[in-house]
Design a protein around this motif. Structure first.
Motif, mmCIF file in Angstrom:
data_model
loop_
_atom_site.group_PDB
_atom_site.id
_atom_site.type_symbol
_atom_site.label_atom_id
_atom_site.label_comp_id
_atom_site.label_asym_id
_atom_site.label_seq_id
_atom_site.Cartn_x
_atom_site.Cartn_y
_atom_site.Cartn_z
ATOM 1 N N TRP A 181 -4.911 -1.113 -7.590
ATOM 2 C CA TRP A 181 -4.788 -1.610 -6.223
ATOM 3 C C TRP A 181 -5.779 -2.748 -5.982
ATOM 4 O O TRP A 181 -5.457 -3.731 -5.319
ATOM 5 C CB TRP A 181 -5.021 -0.479 -5.233
ATOM 6 C CG TRP A 181 -4.908 -0.876 -3.792
ATOM 7 C CD1 TRP A 181 -5.865 -0.784 -2.831
ATOM 8 C CD2 TRP A 181 -3.752 -1.424 -3.125
ATOM 9 N NE1 TRP A 181 -5.392 -1.242 -1.626
ATOM 10 C CE2 TRP A 181 -4.102 -1.634 -1.780
ATOM 11 C CE3 TRP A 181 -2.466 -1.750 -3.560
ATOM 12 C CZ2 TRP A 181 -3.203 -2.162 -0.860
ATOM 13 C CZ3 TRP A 181 -1.568 -2.287 -2.635
ATOM 14 C CH2 TRP A 181 -1.944 -2.484 -1.295
ATOM 15 N N TRP B 4 0.569 4.058 -2.631
ATOM 16 C CA TRP B 4 -0.345 5.118 -2.237
ATOM 17 C C TRP B 4 0.321 6.354 -1.645
ATOM 18 O O TRP B 4 -0.294 7.434 -1.653
ATOM 19 C CB TRP B 4 -1.390 4.572 -1.263
ATOM 20 C CG TRP B 4 -2.438 3.783 -1.967
ATOM 21 C CD1 TRP B 4 -2.583 2.427 -1.976
ATOM 22 C CD2 TRP B 4 -3.488 4.293 -2.793
ATOM 23 N NE1 TRP B 4 -3.645 2.068 -2.749
ATOM 24 C CE2 TRP B 4 -4.222 3.185 -3.263
ATOM 25 C CE3 TRP B 4 -3.864 5.577 -3.179
ATOM 26 C CZ2 TRP B 4 -5.326 3.335 -4.100
ATOM 27 C CZ3 TRP B 4 -4.953 5.731 -4.008
ATOM 28 C CH2 TRP B 4 -5.676 4.628 -4.460
ATOM 29 N N ASN C 29 0.827 -1.208 0.000
ATOM 30 C CA ASN C 29 0.000 0.000 0.000
ATOM 31 C C ASN C 29 0.858 1.254 0.000
ATOM 32 O O ASN C 29 0.642 2.176 -0.796
ATOM 33 C CB ASN C 29 -0.916 -0.027 1.230
ATOM 34 C CG ASN C 29 -1.646 1.290 1.456
ATOM 35 O OD1 ASN C 29 -2.734 1.506 0.955
ATOM 36 N ND2 ASN C 29 -1.043 2.187 2.220
#
Length: 206
Positions: A188, A161, A157
């Protein structure tokens, strides 16, 4: 109050795309939460569809059947949880720390840190819980999956992100942030689809 974004046009695109973009922005001005939710449902459903095709290709299984229920779960996740959560989350975040004209400010950095190191760990648990519940898993099964996959999921992540969130918070107009997030979430969700289901396959084999 946010300015309407329906005046934003994609000048370089063919007229049909420009008109579609203008219509989307008009709908977004009129019903922001509904439009964001429907968009997220479509994008995340398409992401799981793509993930299943990639999964079949990895296994050289040309006869693999499409799991429509799984596609539906990801679509429901986008419609019911992902888009509404981020719609209200960004409103709260921008209310506490208003956007700055210059994207490269301490405010943007603080917002990225809050997003990725406070919001993201909580939301990732909710993703596991929501999708697991839709699939009929017990709380114990969800806890087991979190034990197995949560750490690796969060590390992946942050690789995706942290930069994506910096771009989103620094450069995207607030009404378009959930749309940008949905586009990144397409990729994702493919990762999540493959990750969560590969974990299930490993559990069944053991």
């Amino acid at each position: 109050q946010q300015e309407p974004i329906s005046h934003l046009r994609l000048k370089a695109t063919p007229e049909v795309l420009s008109n579609a973009w203008e219509s989307y922005n008009q709908a977004l001005d009129a019903s922001p939460l509904l439009v964001k939710s429907v968009t997220a449902g479509a994008i995340l459903g398409a992401a799981d569809f793509t993930g299943q095709k990639l999964e079949a290709a990895q296994k050289n299984d040309g006869e693999a059947q499409l799991d429509l229920a799984r596609v539906g779960r990801f679509a429901i996740f986008g419609l019911v949880l992902q888009a509404p959560w981020n719609h209200f989350y960004y409103q709260i975040l921008d209310g506490a720390l208003p956007p700055t004209v210059d994207p490269f400010t301490a405010t943007t950095g603080i917002k990225v840190a809050i997003d990725q190191f406070v919001q993201a760990p909580i939301f990732t648990v909710l993703i596991f819980l929501f999708l697991g519940t839709l699939e009929g898993k017990s709380i114990d099964d969800v806890k087991k999956q979190l034990d197995n996959d949560y750490k690796d999921t969060m590390l992946a992540n942050w690789k995706l992100w942290v930069p994506a969130t910096a771009i989103n918070l620094g450069f995207c107009p607030p009404p378009l942030r959930v749309l940008f997030l949905n586009c990144v979430f397409f990729f994702w969700s493919i990762f999540l689809s493959l990750k969560l289901n590969s974990s299930e396959d490993a559990t069944e084999d053991s």
